[in-house]
Design an enzyme around this catalytic site. Sequence first.
Site, PDB file in Angstrom:
ATOM      1  N   ARG A  59       0.846  -1.196   0.000  1.00 33.82           N
ATOM      2  CA  ARG A  59       0.000   0.000   0.000  1.00 33.82           C
ATOM      3  C   ARG A  59       0.875   1.238   0.000  1.00 33.82           C
ATOM      4  O   ARG A  59       1.886   1.294   0.690  1.00 33.82           O
ATOM      5  CB  ARG A  59      -0.910   0.030   1.239  1.00 33.82           C
ATOM      6  N   VAL A  60       0.464   2.206  -0.809  1.00 30.58           N
ATOM      7  CA  VAL A  60       1.057   3.541  -0.752  1.00 30.58           C
ATOM      8  C   VAL A  60      -0.070   4.514  -0.464  1.00 30.58           C
ATOM      9  O   VAL A  60      -1.240   4.231  -0.720  1.00 30.58           O
ATOM     10  CB  VAL A  60       1.807   3.924  -2.053  1.00 30.58           C
ATOM     11  N   SER A  61       0.297   5.674   0.078  1.00 31.10           N
ATOM     12  CA  SER A  61      -0.712   6.607   0.561  1.00 31.10           C
ATOM     13  C   SER A  61      -1.346   7.486  -0.501  1.00 31.10           C
ATOM     14  O   SER A  61      -2.497   7.866  -0.373  1.00 31.10           O
ATOM     15  CB  SER A  61      -0.115   7.511   1.640  1.00 31.10           C
ATOM     16  N   SER A  62      -0.602   7.835  -1.530  1.00 29.62           N
ATOM     17  CA  SER A  62      -1.179   8.775  -2.488  1.00 29.62           C
ATOM     18  C   SER A  62      -0.901   8.345  -3.918  1.00 29.62           C
ATOM     19  O   SER A  62      -0.039   7.498  -4.179  1.00 29.62           O
ATOM     20  CB  SER A  62      -0.621  10.182  -2.249  1.00 29.62           C
TER      21      SER A  62
ATOM     22  N   GLN B  15       2.681   8.262  -5.436  1.00 28.30           N
ATOM     23  CA  GLN B  15       3.646   7.254  -4.991  1.00 28.30           C
ATOM     24  C   GLN B  15       3.481   5.974  -5.803  1.00 28.30           C
ATOM     25  O   GLN B  15       2.462   5.738  -6.437  1.00 28.30           O
ATOM     26  CB  GLN B  15       3.443   6.967  -3.504  1.00 28.30           C
TER      27      GLN B  15
END
Length: 179
Positions: free
Chosen positions: A7-10, A13
């Site tokens: 998972r990445v936040s935005s 990314q």
Amino acid sequence: MIIGYARVSSTGQDHSSQTERLQAAGAEKVFQEKQSGLDRERPELARALEFAREGDVLIITKLDRLARSAAHLHEIVETLDKKGVGFKVLDDATLDTTTRTGKLVFGILASIAEFETALRKERQMEGIARAKAEGRTGGRPKTVDEDRIRAMKEEGLTVPQIVKETGISRAAVYRALGS
């Protein structure tokens, strides 16, 4: 089967480095998403948890890629444990529920999370008691001067006139007149 979760936040990314590390660690299937860790609804995490079967192991690269708090981590790992699914964190070998030591470390972490939750609740209750003792009942402070609205009504103004003069909603005027 080893299942990976990345998972990445935005949207700016990229989770390719996480995916590569998960595959290098033996992940046969990798679920990936671009979603804030604060979001409760993470569809790919839900799919990964649903996909996992007894004997599988869910792996992640870093702990912050999975859970928002120790309590949230405990909730996720408890779900996996009920299904007979192991859990590993690549960057923290002590968090590995497929080993006795890893289970012990996780148990300690879960106890700390429970303790933190109890402390937070205790502080919250103390704050509520203090506010009550000071005469504050909670909730948002009133922004409508009910006395003024009643006085305007007694002066003969209609509800539409009060609404126009005060700039508050018709419903708020009626609530003030009813209380």
